[in-house]
Scaffold this motif. Sequence first.
Motif, mmCIF file in Angstrom:
data_model
loop_
_atom_site.group_PDB
_atom_site.id
_atom_site.type_symbol
_atom_site.label_atom_id
_atom_site.label_comp_id
_atom_site.label_asym_id
_atom_site.label_seq_id
_atom_site.Cartn_x
_atom_site.Cartn_y
_atom_site.Cartn_z
ATOM 1 N N ALA A 41 0.833 -1.217 0.000
ATOM 2 C CA ALA A 41 0.000 0.000 0.000
ATOM 3 C C ALA A 41 0.861 1.259 0.000
ATOM 4 O O ALA A 41 0.565 2.227 -0.709
ATOM 5 N N TRP A 42 1.945 1.261 0.792
ATOM 6 C CA TRP A 42 2.861 2.408 0.777
ATOM 7 C C TRP A 42 3.466 2.594 -0.621
ATOM 8 O O TRP A 42 3.538 3.702 -1.147
ATOM 9 N N SER A 43 3.899 1.493 -1.198
ATOM 10 C CA SER A 43 4.569 1.542 -2.500
ATOM 11 C C SER A 43 3.647 2.064 -3.596
ATOM 12 O O SER A 43 4.016 2.949 -4.377
ATOM 13 N N SER A 44 2.432 1.526 -3.658
ATOM 14 C CA SER A 44 1.509 1.937 -4.728
ATOM 15 C C SER A 44 1.024 3.367 -4.525
ATOM 16 O O SER A 44 0.867 4.123 -5.492
ATOM 17 N N ASP A 71 5.006 9.511 -8.633
ATOM 18 C CA ASP A 71 5.491 8.874 -9.870
ATOM 19 C C ASP A 71 6.954 8.437 -9.744
ATOM 20 O O ASP A 71 7.752 8.603 -10.665
ATOM 21 N N THR A 72 7.280 7.865 -8.586
ATOM 22 C CA THR A 72 8.625 7.319 -8.366
ATOM 23 C C THR A 72 8.532 6.192 -7.347
ATOM 24 O O THR A 72 7.527 6.064 -6.643
ATOM 25 N N GLU A 73 9.583 5.371 -7.277
ATOM 26 C CA GLU A 73 9.571 4.232 -6.359
ATOM 27 C C GLU A 73 9.881 4.691 -4.933
ATOM 28 O O GLU A 73 10.672 5.604 -4.715
ATOM 29 N N ILE A 74 9.274 4.030 -3.984
ATOM 30 C CA ILE A 74 9.490 4.352 -2.576
ATOM 31 C C ILE A 74 10.801 3.727 -2.091
ATOM 32 O O ILE A 74 11.251 2.704 -2.630
ATOM 33 N N ALA A 75 11.426 4.341 -1.093
ATOM 34 C CA ALA A 75 12.662 3.804 -0.497
ATOM 35 C C ALA A 75 12.355 2.553 0.325
ATOM 36 O O ALA A 75 11.209 2.318 0.710
ATOM 37 N N PRO A 76 13.365 1.731 0.611
ATOM 38 C CA PRO A 76 13.153 0.569 1.485
ATOM 39 C C PRO A 76 12.637 1.007 2.858
ATOM 40 O O PRO A 76 12.957 2.096 3.338
ATOM 41 N N PHE A 77 11.849 0.136 3.474
ATOM 42 C CA PHE A 77 11.233 0.425 4.772
ATOM 43 C C PHE A 77 12.213 0.079 5.892
ATOM 44 O O PHE A 77 12.577 -1.079 6.065
#
Length: 219
Positions: A25-28, A35-41
Amino acid sequence: MLLPKGFLFDFDGVVVDSKESHNSAWSSAFKELFDTEIAPFPKSLSGKSPMLISEYFCSLIGKKNQTEDLYFLKDQHLDSHFKVPILLPGIHEITNFLSEEKIPYGIASNATKQFLKNSIHHLNLNFSIVFGLQDYVKPKPAPEAYISLANALNFKEEDFDNIWVFEDSLTGTNAARLAGMMPIGITTNYSTEELKEVGSVLTFPTVLEAYQYLKTYKN
């Protein structure tokens, strides 16, 4: 020996493994908003409120002013793209045991109320009293979550030191300790040493081992 008077449960990392549900859910949501990828959690965010997590991810790309936008969008994605979390061992066993022993129990989580309700429904869990993020003014690590749940279970303050709180995070363990209760560490995210350092009285790999301990404790 007598069993504790009550048992309070965190949800993520104690009752379920919900990493994939939340991370997806965070990623999407992040992808849709920026419009970019999320950092690692990072593990350090484990157990913290979604607003703080949102602030962290937005700050990484200089978009702190959109913290609330990401927070609300993630909550929407968590609901609309709901992924059933993985049930961790021992939950049915311990809730059946506590029901038989007539010992009050419930959930107090920093997760949103809708996610908790969806998960409990899909996993057919026996939790009737459930507190989520929207129920608090100050989420964990403040003690309000556990104090509110204990009050809802009809406990008085003098009972608090005889209530077990199952927690997997440092944030939640601190909340239980500040509430004057007994933090019991579940080592799904942090080690025994890390959890004991912030106040866990005992630790177990999962709630299943805690349930087995309680059955021996009772006898």
